[in-house]
Write a protein that holds these residues in place. Sequence first.
Motif, mmCIF file in Angstrom:
data_model
loop_
_atom_site.group_PDB
_atom_site.id
_atom_site.type_symbol
_atom_site.label_atom_id
_atom_site.label_comp_id
_atom_site.label_asym_id
_atom_site.label_seq_id
_atom_site.Cartn_x
_atom_site.Cartn_y
_atom_site.Cartn_z
ATOM 1 N N GLU A 43 0.826 -1.210 0.000
ATOM 2 C CA GLU A 43 0.000 0.000 0.000
ATOM 3 C C GLU A 43 0.861 1.260 0.000
ATOM 4 O O GLU A 43 0.520 2.261 -0.632
ATOM 5 N N ALA A 44 1.987 1.195 0.674
ATOM 6 C CA ALA A 44 2.887 2.347 0.754
ATOM 7 C C ALA A 44 3.775 2.475 -0.486
ATOM 8 O O ALA A 44 4.508 3.445 -0.628
ATOM 9 N N GLY A 45 3.701 1.487 -1.372
ATOM 10 C CA GLY A 45 4.521 1.534 -2.576
ATOM 11 C C GLY A 45 5.956 1.113 -2.347
ATOM 12 O O GLY A 45 6.821 1.367 -3.176
ATOM 13 N N GLU A 46 6.220 0.467 -1.214
ATOM 14 C CA GLU A 46 7.585 0.037 -0.903
ATOM 15 C C GLU A 46 7.977 -1.239 -1.627
ATOM 16 O O GLU A 46 9.151 -1.565 -1.704
ATOM 17 N N SER A 47 7.007 -1.955 -2.132
ATOM 18 C CA SER A 47 7.288 -3.183 -2.875
ATOM 19 C C SER A 47 7.083 -2.884 -4.352
ATOM 20 O O SER A 47 5.962 -2.743 -4.819
ATOM 21 N N ARG A 48 8.156 -2.754 -5.082
ATOM 22 C CA ARG A 48 8.094 -2.330 -6.486
ATOM 23 C C ARG A 48 7.692 -3.441 -7.452
ATOM 24 O O ARG A 48 7.182 -3.167 -8.523
ATOM 25 N N ALA A 49 7.952 -4.685 -7.065
ATOM 26 C CA ALA A 49 7.677 -5.794 -7.980
ATOM 27 C C ALA A 49 6.971 -6.936 -7.248
ATOM 28 O O ALA A 49 7.575 -7.974 -6.973
ATOM 29 N N PRO A 50 5.693 -6.764 -6.905
ATOM 30 C CA PRO A 50 4.983 -7.847 -6.229
ATOM 31 C C PRO A 50 4.881 -9.068 -7.144
ATOM 32 O O PRO A 50 4.820 -8.938 -8.366
#
Length: 73
Positions: A43-50
Amino acid sequence: MSRELPIAEQVAGMIGEIRRHGLGPAAIARESGLSRQSIWRLEAGESRAPSADTVERLERLRDRVSATKDRSH
């Protein structure tokens, strides 16, 4: 010329959509089978490549909560 949003932004948007249906991060984690930490990071955009699995789990949950909401109207 239309450009598709990066996958990380799409996933964050999906989580926002699920939250608008009344589920908080802990419920999203429980219902999707993902960890609360993963939900927060996505949600915070910390994971760039789920992963594809993560995206599929959230898509299924989004579809499920949307269908439930549609039936309640």
